[in-house]
Every structure is written in C-alpha cells, then in structure tokens.
Design a protein around this motif. Structure first.
Motif, PDB file in Angstrom:
ATOM      1  N   ALA A  92     -48.281  19.164   1.506  1.00  0.00           N
ATOM      2  CA  ALA A  92     -47.279  18.816   2.514  1.00  0.00           C
ATOM      3  C   ALA A  92     -47.447  17.371   2.968  1.00  0.00           C
ATOM      4  N   LEU A  93     -48.699  16.938   3.147  1.00  0.00           N
ATOM      5  CA  LEU A  93     -48.948  15.553   3.532  1.00  0.00           C
ATOM      6  C   LEU A  93     -48.418  14.592   2.468  1.00  0.00           C
ATOM      7  N   TYR A  94     -48.662  14.924   1.213  1.00  0.00           N
ATOM      8  CA  TYR A  94     -48.239  14.055   0.117  1.00  0.00           C
ATOM      9  C   TYR A  94     -46.711  13.948   0.064  1.00  0.00           C
ATOM     10  N   LEU A  95     -46.028  15.094   0.208  1.00  0.00           N
ATOM     11  CA  LEU A  95     -44.568  15.074   0.164  1.00  0.00           C
ATOM     12  C   LEU A  95     -43.988  14.308   1.347  1.00  0.00           C
ATOM     13  N   ARG A  96     -44.588  14.487   2.520  1.00  0.00           N
ATOM     14  CA  ARG A  96     -44.110  13.739   3.683  1.00  0.00           C
ATOM     15  C   ARG A  96     -44.310  12.247   3.481  1.00  0.00           C
ATOM     16  N   ALA A  97     -45.415  11.870   2.844  1.00  0.00           N
ATOM     17  CA  ALA A  97     -45.662  10.458   2.578  1.00  0.00           C
ATOM     18  C   ALA A  97     -44.614   9.873   1.638  1.00  0.00           C
ATOM     19  N   ILE A  98     -44.095  10.708   0.725  1.00  0.00           N
ATOM     20  CA  ILE A  98     -43.070  10.245  -0.210  1.00  0.00           C
ATOM     21  C   ILE A  98     -41.709  10.115   0.465  1.00  0.00           C
ATOM     22  N   ALA A 117     -30.519   8.175 -12.603  1.00  0.00           N
ATOM     23  CA  ALA A 117     -29.984   7.986 -11.249  1.00  0.00           C
ATOM     24  C   ALA A 117     -30.848   8.696 -10.217  1.00  0.00           C
ATOM     25  N   LEU A 118     -31.284   9.920 -10.565  1.00  0.00           N
ATOM     26  CA  LEU A 118     -32.155  10.661  -9.648  1.00  0.00           C
ATOM     27  C   LEU A 118     -33.464   9.932  -9.425  1.00  0.00           C
ATOM     28  N   LEU A 119     -34.032   9.403 -10.505  1.00  0.00           N
ATOM     29  CA  LEU A 119     -35.286   8.661 -10.377  1.00  0.00           C
ATOM     30  C   LEU A 119     -35.097   7.407  -9.537  1.00  0.00           C
ATOM     31  N   ALA A 120     -33.947   6.750  -9.712  1.00  0.00           N
ATOM     32  CA  ALA A 120     -33.674   5.558  -8.915  1.00  0.00           C
ATOM     33  C   ALA A 120     -33.542   5.906  -7.436  1.00  0.00           C
ATOM     34  N   ALA A 121     -32.867   7.039  -7.177  1.00  0.00           N
ATOM     35  CA  ALA A 121     -32.725   7.478  -5.782  1.00  0.00           C
ATOM     36  C   ALA A 121     -34.079   7.800  -5.172  1.00  0.00           C
ATOM     37  N   LEU A 122     -34.913   8.508  -5.974  1.00  0.00           N
ATOM     38  CA  LEU A 122     -36.257   8.839  -5.498  1.00  0.00           C
ATOM     39  C   LEU A 122     -37.053   7.573  -5.211  1.00  0.00           C
ATOM     40  N   SER A 123     -36.931   6.593  -6.107  1.00  0.00           N
ATOM     41  CA  SER A 123     -37.645   5.333  -5.913  1.00  0.00           C
ATOM     42  C   SER A 123     -37.196   4.638  -4.632  1.00  0.00           C
ATOM     43  N   ALA A 124     -35.886   4.697  -4.378  1.00  0.00           N
ATOM     44  CA  ALA A 124     -35.371   4.076  -3.154  1.00  0.00           C
ATOM     45  C   ALA A 124     -35.939   4.748  -1.923  1.00  0.00           C
ATOM     46  N   ILE A 125     -36.029   6.099  -1.985  1.00  0.00           N
ATOM     47  CA  ILE A 125     -36.599   6.838  -0.860  1.00  0.00           C
ATOM     48  C   ILE A 125     -38.054   6.465  -0.670  1.00  0.00           C
ATOM     49  N   VAL A 126     -38.772   6.390  -1.784  1.00  0.00           N
ATOM     50  CA  VAL A 126     -40.193   6.039  -1.725  1.00  0.00           C
ATOM     51  C   VAL A 126     -40.375   4.663  -1.111  1.00  0.00           C
ATOM     52  N   LEU A 127     -39.560   3.701  -1.587  1.00  0.00           N
ATOM     53  CA  LEU A 127     -39.690   2.350  -1.063  1.00  0.00           C
ATOM     54  C   LEU A 127     -39.359   2.312   0.425  1.00  0.00           C
ATOM     55  N   THR A 133     -53.125   7.537  -1.383  1.00  0.00           N
ATOM     56  CA  THR A 133     -52.281   6.738  -2.280  1.00  0.00           C
ATOM     57  C   THR A 133     -51.096   7.571  -2.744  1.00  0.00           C
ATOM     58  N   VAL A 134     -49.906   7.050  -2.527  1.00  0.00           N
ATOM     59  CA  VAL A 134     -48.676   7.744  -2.888  1.00  0.00           C
ATOM     60  C   VAL A 134     -47.800   6.782  -3.683  1.00  0.00           C
ATOM     61  N   LEU A 135     -47.741   7.007  -4.999  1.00  0.00           N
ATOM     62  CA  LEU A 135     -46.898   6.198  -5.869  1.00  0.00           C
ATOM     63  C   LEU A 135     -47.113   4.702  -5.644  1.00  0.00           C
ATOM     64  N   GLY A 136     -48.374   4.324  -5.571  1.00  0.00           N
ATOM     65  CA  GLY A 136     -48.708   2.918  -5.450  1.00  0.00           C
ATOM     66  C   GLY A 136     -48.800   2.387  -4.042  1.00  0.00           C
ATOM     67  N   SER A 137     -48.369   3.159  -3.048  1.00  0.00           N
ATOM     68  CA  SER A 137     -48.481   2.757  -1.654  1.00  0.00           C
ATOM     69  C   SER A 137     -49.514   3.631  -0.962  1.00  0.00           C
ATOM     70  N   LYS A 138     -49.975   3.196   0.221  1.00  0.00           N
ATOM     71  CA  LYS A 138     -50.990   3.948   0.939  1.00  0.00           C
ATOM     72  C   LYS A 138     -50.483   4.361   2.311  1.00  0.00           C
TER      73      LYS A 138
END
Length: 384
Positions: free
Chosen positions: A194-200, A22-32, A244-249
């Motif tokens: 910090a840049l990477y986390l903000r991108a996520i 569930a946590l991974l799904a939530a993270l994925s939703a945030i990423v998307l 590149t952040v989890l497949g997105s740029k």
C-alpha cells in the motif's frame, strides 16, 4: 482473404501497442506528478524567525526534532545539521539505539547553527526508553524502573516510546514523558504494498498525510497517566525509509524534517532552558505539511483577564471559579477539540481560537485538525 485477416490482426496488434504506450505514458505522468517534487509544500518563512509565545513574552517558540535516528541517515552530525538548517530546525535530540556500555549520545552543543542535545534509546521492558541530556554510560542490564533512575541520576530525562509494547505499563509510569507518535512506527504498521502504490499515485503531501494517523492507543495510555501525574507528550521522528519508487524516493530525511516538528517553549536556545521546557511540558507538536506553525499557545487564565494569572500548557493550576482555558492557533483549523482526561469537552469548527470554562479538575489538552489529519497536539494544562 488470409492476407486480409493477417492485415486486420496486425492492425489490431499495433492499436493494442499504441493503447499500452498511452497507458504507460499516463502512468509516467502520474508518477512524475507524485514523485518529481519530493519536498512537502510547507511554506517556511523566507528566513528563520523565532517568535515569542503568545501571552508569554518571556518565552520563545523553538522548532526541533525529537528521537531522530542519525545513524540511519548515512550522514554525520554535520550533514544532518546542514539539512536541518534548510528546514529551519532549531534543535535535534537523537534517538539512536545505544549499545551496552556505550555513551555515544551524539555531540552535544551547536553543530553549525543547530543545537544538538545528547540522547539515545535503550530497549527495555518490550518498549524503548529514550534518555535526554545524557553524559555517562548506563549499565545494560537494568530494569525499566532502574534505567529511568539511572538516566535521572545524571541529570537526564527519561521518555517512554512505544508505550503499548511494554510488557507492564507500570514499568514506565515514572517516565518524564511519553512519545505518543512516531513516523517510523506508523510506517512499519502499514502494508509495504500500500505504501508503494501510494508513493506512485499520490504526491508527497498526500503520501505524508497517509502517515499522519491519530495514535489512539498511545493517546489513551497518555491520558490515563496524565490524569494523575505531570508527564510530557512528545512525537518522535524515528528513521527515514528512503523508499525508492521508479527512480524517485519518498520518506527521505529532508521530507521528514518538513513533515512535523516538536516545539519547546523556552527562554533561549540553549541546552539547559530547552531541557527544562521539555521536562515541564512547555511543548507541543505541529504537522507542518498541513500549514507552517511558527507559534501556538494553550493556557489557563484565572480570574480577571488583566489581574489574573496565566498557566502555560505543562503547568499545574488550582481550579477556581471564573477560570478559562484558551487555545490560540496561528491560523484557522478545520476543527479544534479540547480533551479532559481523554474525553472531549469542547470543540470549534473553522476556528483559530477555542475557549472553555472548566467545571472540574483534570488534564486538559488540545487537538487541532486540517483535512481530517492531526495538525497540532498540545501538552495539557493540569487543573487540580
């Protein structure tokens, strides 16, 4: 009993797996949510409309990019022009590093519908000097002062970038302009983690907002020089990062072309009038991800509004009783501030206009903000 303990342990392990999923799904939703839509929400008009400058109908407001490092994009000039057309850009001034003895300043003139003005960057005195409207090679071993002279000798303009890095600020005192903000420099000043986390965890607009930081040190340099000399304020784009952040740029060329633009107020979109506008400081910067800026003006009005004269930002005007300085924005800013030689002298909240009657001479300029971030930066009106 042992089996009961085993069953409970297995159930607990399964529940932990479900929680982790569930946590991974939530993270994925945030990423998307943060990365799936890569472009900022700048609301461009349906088609490029070049607006007249308010109060100066003989001039038009051209949007462009200064100090753009084409070589870092992996594209040729035609590919860059295609992206610029989508972003409704009118002109590009390259800022690629020039190798000693080279004259690779880009191909001047129109590529597709985009006007390219030849330019390039030279490392000098600890900082960078960007030459605009260049034609001939420049000797690599010149002092900063001689480099500026060599650029001017061929009809070019010299812009000092990274002013705080010059060993001696006097080295660039004769420059035609100062680059007070650069996206790439701002990016490199921040923590990669910090840049990477903000991108996520943030969307494109919020990520770009973290790069929209007021350049206090560079503005202080600029204001000291502008108090005694006419010098154009500019913002350079630099190079894309393409993080590149989890497949997105993030930090891509298409995103950055919608992040902010340099505006030149000129008679027509051709090399000579645009270079003249840059030299005169008939220019401002807009961070368009906070709201598209198609036109803006800041000027001095002398004497009667009907019979008096007007001086556009970048111009000099003699101080006189009854003078008014006026800023006209395309839409309301959260805050508009007017500065005299770097000191705030007037402001307005939730406004699209600001007027001020100066009491003394000085270099007066405008900063407008939305959401605590720079939206518009003007060149000064020089009251002498």
């Amino acid at each position: 009993m042992a089996r009961s303990h085993f069953a409970r342990a297995a159930a607990a392990f399964a529940n932990a797996g479900l929680i982790l999923a569930a946590l991974l799904a939530a993270l994925s939703a945030i990423v998307l949510a943060g990365c799936a839509a890569p472009l900022p929400t700048t609301e461009l008009p349906p088609a490029r409309f070049i607006a007249p400058v308010p109060e100066f109908p003989g001039l038009r407001d051209y949007r462009g990019i200064f100090d753009f490092r084409i070589g870092a994009t992996g594209l040729d000039q035609a590919g860059v022009a295609d992206l610029a057309k989508e972003a409704q850009i009118d002109f590009i001034i390259p800022g690629d590093r020039i190798e000693p003895g080279s004259s690779d300043y880009g191909i001047p003139g129109f590529t597709s519908t985009i006007l390219f003005i030849a330019g390039g960057a030279f490392e000098s005195g600890g900082g960078r000097i960007i030459g605009v409207n260049l034609h001939e090679p420049i000797h690599p071993d010149l002092s900063t002062a001689d480099l500026i002279s060599a650029i001017r000798d061929q009809g070019g303009l010299a812009i000092a970038a990274q002013p705080a890095k010059f060993t001696n600020p006097a080295d660039f005192a004769l420059a035609d302009g100062i680059e007070v903000y650069n996206q790439r420099d701002t990016w490199l000043e921040q923590s990669p983690a910090a840049l990477y986390l903000r991108a996520i965890f943030t969307n494109t607009d919020k990520f770009l907002a973290s790069l929209d930081v007021r350049p206090d040190v560079n503005l202080a340099f600029y204001d000291r020089i502008a108090a005694g000399a006419r010098v154009t304020m500019l913002a350079g784009l630099g190079a894309p990062d393409d993080l590149t952040v989890l497949g997105s740029k993030v930090g891509t060329t298409p995103q950055l072309m919608l992040f902010y633009t340099t505006h030149l107020l000129a008679r027509e979109r051709d090399q000579e009038p645009l270079v003249e506008a840059l030299k005169l400081g008939h220019s401002y910067v807009s961070f368009d991800f906070l709201g598209y800026v198609g036109q803006f003006t800041f000027f001095a009005q002398t004497a009667d509004a009907n019979t008096g004269s007007k001086a556009l930002m970048g111009d000099e005007v003699r101080f006189a009783p009854g003078m008014t300085l006026k800023a006209e924005l395309p839409d309301a800013a959260d805050r508009i501030a007017m500065y005299q030689n770097g000191a705030e002298v007037a402001s307005a909240e939730n406004a699209r206009n600001l007027e001020f009657a100066p009491k003394s001479a000085g270099a007066y300029r405008i900063e407008a903000y939305r959401g605590g971030h720079m939206w518009i930066l003007s060149n000064p009106v020089y009251v002498r």
